[in-house]
Design an enzyme around this catalytic site. Structure first.
Site, PDB file in Angstrom:
ATOM      1  N   HIS A   1      84.711  49.298  22.573  1.00  0.00           N
ATOM      2  CA  HIS A   1      84.644  48.229  23.582  1.00  0.00           C
ATOM      3  C   HIS A   1      84.682  46.835  22.952  1.00  0.00           C
ATOM      4  CE1 HIS A   1      83.481  45.775  26.972  1.00  0.00           C
ATOM      5  NE2 HIS A   1      82.325  45.470  26.385  1.00  0.00           N
TER       6      HIS A   1
ATOM      7  N   GLU B   1      71.806  43.104  22.925  1.00  0.00           N
ATOM      8  CA  GLU B   1      71.446  43.816  24.152  1.00  0.00           C
ATOM      9  C   GLU B   1      71.191  45.300  23.902  1.00  0.00           C
ATOM     10  OE1 GLU B   1      70.695  44.137  28.254  1.00  0.00           O
ATOM     11  OE2 GLU B   1      71.006  42.340  27.022  1.00  0.00           O
ATOM     12  N   ASP B   2      72.001  45.915  23.021  1.00  0.00           N
ATOM     13  CA  ASP B   2      71.991  47.376  22.898  1.00  0.00           C
ATOM     14  C   ASP B   2      71.382  47.910  21.603  1.00  0.00           C
ATOM     15  OD1 ASP B   2      73.212  47.452  25.351  1.00  0.00           O
ATOM     16  OD2 ASP B   2      75.234  47.659  24.553  1.00  0.00           O
TER      17      ASP B   2
END
Length: 709
Positions: free
Chosen positions: A48, A76-77
């Site tokens: 991505h 974020e991840d």
């Protein structure tokens, strides 16, 4: 060859080896951070951010923007923080990643308040670095391209969010290609059957009109050759979502939408654009009112082109767009086009500058709009670019929304001009502030130092800047009026609570502090505003009584002067004091005041029948009275019985105005064959003034009776 190697090879066309190495290093760092993570499609997650960087590379995004694209989901991840990214890749990249991470938390399908707060974060991120929104747009683009992996309800929610927010942002930043792809993907996700049927209709029409479009292009090519003008000519098709919106808006079937196809002509210079325009107008008759010169007056997003619509063969209209190569790139890529032509630092500066006016408007909206839901509505209004172009007296061009008035123009020039405007001239003609403006007009605003915004302006102000500033002023004005009324109310009630304290200032500081703490209010003005606007009045007075009794033993109550107990009405209180329409109290009447939560005090005449009927819905206050220096014009309703006579109405109007009365409303109905029944609302100063007007009316022979309702 791996995907990152392929991207690195593509980047050699415009980046140095050292810069490409930085991008690759960011990729491997992100690959490690996302290790073990997969997308819904089953692909490894690193595909991505790599795809996002690939989208941006087509725009020739600088290496720092590409590094941020690789890293945009790391915060974020994973457990990695902004400081760690800054240490590895520098503060600039870390700031972009942090900005994108904050935007990732936006959930536009949530309630309006959350939506508005998150969009405010977006505007701040935009102001710091335009690359934040470019990375976010590319991120959303790849998500939309891979939407099929999501369940249907999530596809629709994501598509709706894209059409409402991201597509208009891309449009506002001039990124046409991205905007169109957002719309096509979003349309297909929300309405798959409609998109399929419309696509079939376009394919059929394409077959029918291919020869027609080819003939138009061939005619133009022959004319250009004749005058030695080199240009690229292409047939153009309106995209599905645009056709669908037009059918929906105009309530037409597909067969009635004629301009599905068009022709784009890309020339070498601006001079050639205008020469080509003359040639195509000689070939085919132009349709009146369909010519737009966006070269001389560019759109707010930087778009430039000449637009004209011609009657082609068989009277089929064909839209022609004429622009230069650079304008074409700007039309397709918007602010991202700067990276195609400029050095990276210059590209960043110019793109940031290009979007600066819109971003400044967003930040100004933030300052004047406290309600997040209102903020998001204002932003949505500005994202859709239907516009009129008008001139200042000095010849500067301003873009305003369609339907805008002089009020919108005044605020577009400067907030202070808007706040103090009193009149306007349109093309040197004195005009109403509410008159809708048209493109090409010259607007001059007349101001007065003591003027201020009026609530009626909200009925015809269109632009978000005008509306938010008007509301902000009115809210501040209403707050001050509520504070003033709250202070007067509290001072009126204090003698009843404790005879030891004459007014608010005399109260012990520890009592005030305890009251503010109990109510969870930060300061005294907020407390007074709550009282003045009718919120928690019983609770506040009850708790204040308890605090004062705890503070010290009350002395024997001295007699209280009746006048001091009255809340005196001056007529200058503003919107926090209103006068009941059922009985129209005026100075000199015996009155009572009733507090309505959030609306302030409503004044009634004491003999008003509505008082007893509505007691359960109001809170009765201490007595109110008229101040000796009450000023203003007060409405009163008169009922007249009149003989039918053609001249009697002009006589009535003359009599009222001759006595300095104002006629606000005059309603007439037949009473019987010989008489009228009239209801007249007039403006008077007080009961003495009213009595004078009634005497004059009773002297008119054709008036049988007159009395106050």
């Amino acid at each position: 060859m791996s995907d990152i190697d392929r991207l690195a090879e593509e980047l050699t066309t415009y980046l140095t080896k050292e810069q490409i190495d930085h991008v690759c290093r960011a990729y491997y760092y992100a690959e490690q951070a996302h290790e073990g993570q997969k997308r819904r499609s089953g692909e490894y997650y690193i595909t991505h951010p790599l795809a996002v960087a690939g989208i941006l590379s087509k725009m020739h995004m600088d290496y720092q923007g590409l590094m941020a694209a690789m890293l945009h989901d790391v915060i974020e991840d994973s457990e990695i923080k902004k400081d760690a990214i800054a240490k590895q890749f520098g503060n600039t990249v870390a700031d972009i990643v942090d900005g994108v991470s904050k935007l990732t938390n936006i959930r536009f399908e949530n309630r309006a308040a959350a939506q508005g707060e998150n969009f405010q974060k977006m505007s701040l991120a935009l102001a710091k670095d335009i690359r934040v929104i470019l990375v976010k747009l590319a991120d959303r683009m790849h998500n939309m391209r891979t939407l099929s992996a999501m369940p249907p309800y999530k596809r629709r929610a994501k598509a709706k969010e894209t059409l409402e927010i991201y597509s208009p942002i891309a449009h506002r930043l001039g990124m046409h290609d991205m905007c169109v792809e957002f719309e096509e993907l979003g349309f297909a996700a929300i309405y798959p059957m409609r998109a399929k049927l419309l696509s079939q209709a376009v394919s059929k029409a394409r077959g029918e009109r291919k020869k027609f479009v080819s003939d138009v292009i061939e005619n133009i090519q022959d004319a250009l050759k004749q005058y030695n003008i080199s240009a690229k000519i292409t047939g153009r098709e309106k995209h599905l979502y645009s056709i669908y919106q037009k059918m929906k808006l105009k309530k037409k079937s597909f067969s009635e939408i004629m301009d599905v196809f068009g022709v784009r002509i890309v020339t070498q210079s601006i001079d050639e654009c205008y020469r080509v325009l003359g040639l195509v107008h000689n070939l085919h008759k132009p349709i009146p009112g369909r010519f737009k010169d966006y070269i001389a007056i560019p759109k707010a997003n930087g778009y430039q082109s000449l637009h004209t619509t011609l009657f082609g063969a068989h009277a089929i209209p064909v839209e022609i767009q004429i622009r230069t190569n650079e304008m074409d790139d700007m039309a397709n890529n918007g602010i991202a086009a700067h990276w195609l032509y400029k050095e990276q630092e210059v590209a960043l500066a110019e793109s940031q500058d290009h979007s600066k006016i819109w971003i400044q408007n967003l930040l100004e909206l933030q300052k004047t709009t406290t309600d997040p839901a209102e903020f998001i509505e204002n932003v949505k209004t500005d994202l859709f670019p239907n516009a009129v172009y008008v001139f200042t007296p000095k010849g500067d061009i301003l873009e305003l929304p369609t339907g805008a008035t002089a009020i919108d123009f005044a605020y577009a020039v400067h907030t202070q001009i808007g706040n103090t405007c009193v009149a306007c001239r349109i093309n040197k003609r004195l005009s109403s502030l509410s008159e809708p403006l048209e493109s090409g007009q010259t607007i001059e605003i007349i101001t007065a130092s003591n003027a201020h915004p009026r609530s009626v302006w909200l009925n015809f102000a269109i632009s978000s800047k005008a509306r938010s500033n008007i509301k902000h002023f009115l809210k501040q004005q209403n707050r001050q009026e509520s504070i003033n009324l709250g202070k007067r109310l509290l001072n009126t009630m204090l003698p009843h609570i404790s005879p030891l304290y004459e007014d608010l200032e005399a109260l012990p500081k520890e009592v005030i502090s305890a009251l503010l703490k109990k109510l969870d209010i930060t300061n005294k003005n907020d407390l007074l505003e709550e009282i003045g606007s009718g919120k928690r009045l019983n609770y506040i007075t009850g708790y204040l009584t308890k605090l004062l009794s705890q503070h010290q033993e009350l002395a024997a109550k001295p007699s209280v002067n009746t006048d001091e107990q009255l809340l005196l009405i001056t007529g200058q209180e503003g919107s926090v004091i209103s006068f009941a329409q059922c009985c129209h109290p005026i100075p000199g009447d015996a009155i009572s005041g009733y507090l309505q939560i959030g609306k302030g005090i409503t004044i009634h005449r004491q003999k008003c029948s509505e008082l007893s009927l509505n007691k359960s819905r109001h809170e009765l206050l201490a007595d109110v009275g008229w101040d000796d220096h009450t000023k203003g014009v007060f409405e009163v309703n008169l009922s007249l019985q009149i003989l039918k006579n053609k001249t009697v109405f002009s006589t009535i109007v003359f009599s009222i105005t001759a006595a300095d009365g104002e006629i606000i409303q005059f309603l007439i109905e037949d009473s019987d064959l010989h008489t009228y029944k009239a209801s007249v609302i007039i403006g008077v100063k007080d009961r003495i003034h009213l009595a004078k007007i009634i005497r004059k009316l009773r002297h008119i022979p054709d008036i049988l009776s007159v009395h106050r309702k």
